[in-house]
Design a protein around this motif. Sequence first.
Motif, PDB file in Angstrom:
ATOM      1  N   GLY A  53      84.383 -18.750 -30.132  1.00  0.00           N
ATOM      2  CA  GLY A  53      85.635 -18.978 -30.827  1.00  0.00           C
ATOM      3  C   GLY A  53      86.782 -19.144 -29.869  1.00  0.00           C
ATOM      4  N   ALA A  54      87.903 -19.512 -30.396  1.00  0.00           N
ATOM      5  CA  ALA A  54      89.074 -19.737 -29.560  1.00  0.00           C
ATOM      6  C   ALA A  54      89.650 -18.413 -29.098  1.00  0.00           C
ATOM      7  CB  ALA A  54      90.121 -20.509 -30.363  1.00  0.00           C
ATOM      8  N   GLY A  55      90.144 -18.412 -27.864  1.00  0.00           N
ATOM      9  CA  GLY A  55      90.927 -17.290 -27.377  1.00  0.00           C
ATOM     10  C   GLY A  55      90.152 -16.153 -26.773  1.00  0.00           C
ATOM     11  N   ASN A  56      88.838 -16.257 -26.576  1.00  0.00           N
ATOM     12  CA  ASN A  56      88.078 -15.136 -26.020  1.00  0.00           C
ATOM     13  C   ASN A  56      87.539 -15.453 -24.641  1.00  0.00           C
ATOM     14  OD1 ASN A  56      86.276 -17.039 -26.923  1.00  0.00           O
ATOM     15  ND2 ASN A  56      84.711 -15.546 -27.515  1.00  0.00           N
ATOM     16  N   ARG A  57      88.246 -16.296 -23.887  1.00  0.00           N
ATOM     17  CA  ARG A  57      87.778 -16.685 -22.568  1.00  0.00           C
ATOM     18  C   ARG A  57      88.200 -15.661 -21.526  1.00  0.00           C
ATOM     19  NH1 ARG A  57      85.746 -21.086 -20.171  1.00  0.00           N
ATOM     20  NH2 ARG A  57      86.374 -21.676 -18.101  1.00  0.00           N
ATOM     21  N   ASN A  58      87.242 -15.217 -20.721  1.00  0.00           N
ATOM     22  CA  ASN A  58      87.508 -14.298 -19.618  1.00  0.00           C
ATOM     23  C   ASN A  58      86.537 -14.637 -18.515  1.00  0.00           C
ATOM     24  OD1 ASN A  58      88.322 -12.250 -17.984  1.00  0.00           O
ATOM     25  ND2 ASN A  58      87.270 -10.636 -19.131  1.00  0.00           N
ATOM     26  N   ASN A  59      86.822 -15.765 -17.831  1.00  0.00           N
ATOM     27  CA  ASN A  59      85.805 -16.348 -16.967  1.00  0.00           C
ATOM     28  C   ASN A  59      85.783 -15.787 -15.564  1.00  0.00           C
ATOM     29  OD1 ASN A  59      88.070 -17.504 -15.837  1.00  0.00           O
ATOM     30  ND2 ASN A  59      87.691 -19.545 -16.690  1.00  0.00           N
ATOM     31  N   GLY A  60      86.784 -15.032 -15.152  1.00  0.00           N
ATOM     32  CA  GLY A  60      86.748 -14.446 -13.820  1.00  0.00           C
ATOM     33  C   GLY A  60      86.759 -15.462 -12.711  1.00  0.00           C
ATOM     34  N   LYS A  61      87.334 -16.671 -12.959  1.00  0.00           N
ATOM     35  CA  LYS A  61      87.293 -17.710 -11.939  1.00  0.00           C
ATOM     36  C   LYS A  61      88.299 -17.417 -10.838  1.00  0.00           C
ATOM     37  CE  LYS A  61      85.722 -21.587 -14.755  1.00  0.00           C
ATOM     38  NZ  LYS A  61      85.985 -22.971 -15.146  1.00  0.00           N
ATOM     39  N   ASN A  62      87.980 -17.930  -9.654  1.00  0.00           N
ATOM     40  CA  ASN A  62      88.934 -17.909  -8.566  1.00  0.00           C
ATOM     41  C   ASN A  62      88.955 -19.283  -7.936  1.00  0.00           C
ATOM     42  OD1 ASN A  62      86.671 -18.092  -6.911  1.00  0.00           O
ATOM     43  ND2 ASN A  62      86.592 -15.892  -6.539  1.00  0.00           N
ATOM     44  N   GLY A  63      89.497 -19.405  -6.752  1.00  0.00           N
ATOM     45  CA  GLY A  63      89.666 -20.710  -6.132  1.00  0.00           C
ATOM     46  C   GLY A  63      88.395 -21.408  -5.755  1.00  0.00           C
ATOM     47  N   ASN A  64      87.254 -20.766  -5.904  1.00  0.00           N
ATOM     48  CA  ASN A  64      85.989 -21.376  -5.481  1.00  0.00           C
ATOM     49  C   ASN A  64      85.204 -21.911  -6.658  1.00  0.00           C
ATOM     50  OD1 ASN A  64      84.194 -22.092  -3.453  1.00  0.00           O
ATOM     51  ND2 ASN A  64      82.926 -20.288  -3.821  1.00  0.00           N
ATOM     52  N   THR A  65      85.899 -22.286  -7.727  1.00  0.00           N
ATOM     53  CA  THR A  65      85.234 -22.768  -8.930  1.00  0.00           C
ATOM     54  C   THR A  65      85.396 -24.266  -9.052  1.00  0.00           C
ATOM     55  OG1 THR A  65      85.716 -20.689 -10.028  1.00  0.00           O
ATOM     56  CG2 THR A  65      85.167 -22.537 -11.437  1.00  0.00           C
ATOM     57  N   SER A  66      84.338 -24.916  -9.518  1.00  0.00           N
ATOM     58  CA  SER A  66      84.424 -26.351  -9.756  1.00  0.00           C
ATOM     59  C   SER A  66      83.773 -26.685 -11.074  1.00  0.00           C
ATOM     60  CB  SER A  66      83.741 -27.133  -8.624  1.00  0.00           C
ATOM     61  OG  SER A  66      82.388 -26.792  -8.543  1.00  0.00           O
ATOM     62  N   LYS A 102      72.634 -41.399  -9.229  1.00  0.00           N
ATOM     63  CA  LYS A 102      74.097 -41.331  -9.226  1.00  0.00           C
ATOM     64  C   LYS A 102      74.602 -40.839 -10.576  1.00  0.00           C
ATOM     65  CE  LYS A 102      78.292 -44.054  -8.412  1.00  0.00           C
ATOM     66  NZ  LYS A 102      78.851 -45.380  -8.075  1.00  0.00           N
ATOM     67  N   VAL A 103      75.467 -39.832 -10.556  1.00  0.00           N
ATOM     68  CA  VAL A 103      76.058 -39.293 -11.774  1.00  0.00           C
ATOM     69  C   VAL A 103      77.184 -40.219 -12.235  1.00  0.00           C
ATOM     70  CG1 VAL A 103      77.265 -37.346 -12.818  1.00  0.00           C
ATOM     71  CG2 VAL A 103      75.477 -36.933 -11.118  1.00  0.00           C
ATOM     72  N   LEU A 104      77.066 -40.750 -13.451  1.00  0.00           N
ATOM     73  CA  LEU A 104      78.103 -41.601 -14.040  1.00  0.00           C
ATOM     74  C   LEU A 104      79.066 -40.800 -14.902  1.00  0.00           C
ATOM     75  CD1 LEU A 104      75.970 -44.679 -15.220  1.00  0.00           C
ATOM     76  CD2 LEU A 104      77.180 -44.380 -13.045  1.00  0.00           C
ATOM     77  N   VAL A 105      78.544 -39.800 -15.594  1.00  0.00           N
ATOM     78  CA  VAL A 105      79.351 -38.982 -16.502  1.00  0.00           C
ATOM     79  C   VAL A 105      78.965 -37.530 -16.320  1.00  0.00           C
ATOM     80  CG1 VAL A 105      79.742 -38.388 -18.923  1.00  0.00           C
ATOM     81  CG2 VAL A 105      79.672 -40.788 -18.238  1.00  0.00           C
ATOM     82  N   PHE A 106      79.966 -36.664 -16.197  1.00  0.00           N
ATOM     83  CA  PHE A 106      79.714 -35.221 -16.262  1.00  0.00           C
ATOM     84  C   PHE A 106      80.781 -34.609 -17.144  1.00  0.00           C
ATOM     85  CE2 PHE A 106      79.683 -30.788 -15.319  1.00  0.00           C
ATOM     86  CZ  PHE A 106      78.335 -30.510 -15.191  1.00  0.00           C
ATOM     87  N   GLU A 107      80.368 -33.943 -18.211  1.00  0.00           N
ATOM     88  CA  GLU A 107      81.286 -33.406 -19.209  1.00  0.00           C
ATOM     89  C   GLU A 107      81.001 -31.942 -19.478  1.00  0.00           C
ATOM     90  OE1 GLU A 107      84.089 -32.996 -20.695  1.00  0.00           O
ATOM     91  OE2 GLU A 107      84.054 -34.888 -21.841  1.00  0.00           O
ATOM     92  N   ASP A 108      81.948 -31.077 -19.067  1.00  0.00           N
ATOM     93  CA  ASP A 108      81.850 -29.657 -19.413  1.00  0.00           C
ATOM     94  C   ASP A 108      83.066 -29.195 -20.208  1.00  0.00           C
ATOM     95  OD1 ASP A 108      83.809 -29.646 -17.497  1.00  0.00           O
ATOM     96  OD2 ASP A 108      82.854 -28.163 -16.195  1.00  0.00           O
ATOM     97  N   PHE A 109      83.908 -30.151 -20.637  1.00  0.00           N
ATOM     98  CA  PHE A 109      85.076 -29.904 -21.478  1.00  0.00           C
ATOM     99  C   PHE A 109      86.093 -28.974 -20.827  1.00  0.00           C
ATOM    100  CE2 PHE A 109      81.404 -30.632 -24.342  1.00  0.00           C
ATOM    101  CZ  PHE A 109      81.808 -31.834 -24.910  1.00  0.00           C
ATOM    102  N   SER A 110      86.058 -28.861 -19.502  1.00  0.00           N
ATOM    103  CA  SER A 110      86.988 -27.966 -18.816  1.00  0.00           C
ATOM    104  C   SER A 110      88.432 -28.431 -18.931  1.00  0.00           C
ATOM    105  CB  SER A 110      86.596 -27.837 -17.339  1.00  0.00           C
ATOM    106  OG  SER A 110      86.604 -29.107 -16.705  1.00  0.00           O
ATOM    107  N   GLN A 111      88.637 -29.732 -19.178  1.00  0.00           N
ATOM    108  CA  GLN A 111      89.996 -30.273 -19.272  1.00  0.00           C
ATOM    109  C   GLN A 111      90.575 -30.132 -20.677  1.00  0.00           C
ATOM    110  OE1 GLN A 111      87.249 -32.059 -19.087  1.00  0.00           O
ATOM    111  NE2 GLN A 111      87.306 -33.570 -20.745  1.00  0.00           N
ATOM    112  N   THR A 421      87.516 -36.016  -9.538  1.00  0.00           N
ATOM    113  CA  THR A 421      86.902 -36.187 -10.855  1.00  0.00           C
ATOM    114  C   THR A 421      85.672 -35.299 -10.990  1.00  0.00           C
ATOM    115  OG1 THR A 421      85.401 -37.984 -10.202  1.00  0.00           O
ATOM    116  CG2 THR A 421      87.659 -38.595 -10.853  1.00  0.00           C
ATOM    117  N   ALA A 422      85.325 -34.962 -12.227  1.00  0.00           N
ATOM    118  CA  ALA A 422      84.137 -34.137 -12.472  1.00  0.00           C
ATOM    119  C   ALA A 422      82.880 -34.859 -12.018  1.00  0.00           C
ATOM    120  CB  ALA A 422      84.043 -33.783 -13.953  1.00  0.00           C
ATOM    121  N   GLU A 423      82.820 -36.184 -12.261  1.00  0.00           N
ATOM    122  CA  GLU A 423      81.651 -36.958 -11.853  1.00  0.00           C
ATOM    123  C   GLU A 423      81.540 -36.999 -10.331  1.00  0.00           C
ATOM    124  OE1 GLU A 423      82.897 -37.866 -15.840  1.00  0.00           O
ATOM    125  OE2 GLU A 423      83.996 -38.083 -13.962  1.00  0.00           O
TER     126      GLU A 423
END
Length: 436
Positions: A53-66, A102-111, A421-423
């Motif tokens: 659901g919306a609003g329950n994100r707690n990903n613990g990311k830091n500068g080393n995330t892609s 070759k990766v043409l599309v990569f989608e993880d909806f991070s944007q 880009t993600a790709e």
Amino acid sequence: MRKILLSLMLLSFAQLSHSQILKRILERTKQKTEEKVSEKVSDAATKPIDDAGAGNRNNGKNGNTSAGDTNTTGNKNDEATPETKTGSLATYSKFDFVPGDKVLVFEDFSQDAVGDFPDKWNTNGSGEIVTTTAQQDHWLMVNKRGRFVPDYITSLPDNFTFEFDLICNEKFSYYSNPLQLFFLTGGNGKEVMENSFVELGKRSGVKLGIHPTNAGSNGGSAFIETFEDGTRVINNEAATTQFNSNTGKTKVKVSIWRQKQRIRLYLNQEKVFDLPRAFAANKTYNTAMFEIWSGMSQDQDKYLISNIKLAVGSPDVRNKLISEGKFSTTGILFDVNSDKIRPESYGVLKDIANVLTENAGVKIKIVGYTDSDGDDNTNLELSKRRAASVKGALNADFGIASDRMQTDGMGEKQPVSDNKTAEGKANNRRVEFIKM
């Protein structure tokens, strides 16, 4: 004397009965404890989808995330989920899937913002981006009738691979709809919003369907249909144990491999379909579309989709490594922020091992790479550890002698694509094999 003997016998019987009662109490207590543990395990297994659901994100990311590092050779620092830690290379011993070059599309909806429908997709229904407590990252949740089209896919090559992760909730109803995926000819994403997109539209297409509950509730099912100019040609259904909401198997890796007319469908390591004449000859396929064609029989039923990867090419390991001297792949996958190889990598490793076995005099250097996100030194160290892990797997699982392999890591150096880009990042997260 007889009274004394009778008294002793009654006392012994009483002690024996007391002992048996105590034993039964202890056994019952143990059973209750085991039941409590089982209930906790079952509750934990539902969290990947029930807490979406919306609003329950707690990903613990830091500068080393892609973006997308959960299933690539990337450098993500999120903790791996329980699902990513299960299995071994041995469990994928028949898995021959090899992703495109070759990766043409990569989608993880991070944007995309949590709660929104993804900006670069189209739909005639509704869906929203969610997060969960047990699964990091963003997921597209769909649970109502509709079609869901990534507008940025406008061409499907003659040779491509299409992968995505899929989650459902536990106790998914048999009467709720399957998730369907189409590859279609003609038109574009806007036109497939119409009802007459295959039969009446006289299109050609391949339709794949996945459902986590079969009629007997002892597994899941998958089906395939193909159409040429609106006429159905192939129609089949198969059972699977890889996706089964009644046994807690609520997450599955879906891998699709097209080679001209041929299509293969894998659920985790299981090859479900392998059809040599699925795609129509001499037709151009240019649209990918997900669909729920009717709806769900109960409100809790839903599908979550993420980590979509479209790659092009049919890798020729033998030619590139032996003749050209170098083979590069994005298909060797690791747990996040780890050098542990994920079992989906078996197909690529098996191809490389076969080439090395057939060419016993060849020695290689294995080099790991990351994208540019995060600390340079951390990326460099991780890339070296992952290269060493690949060497260890080739030796332990395929019998390639260690003295034939050297390892190194370059971290984020020498990118092959744009890291903006993600790709591009997906292409830069790779392992190279160099003939020495």
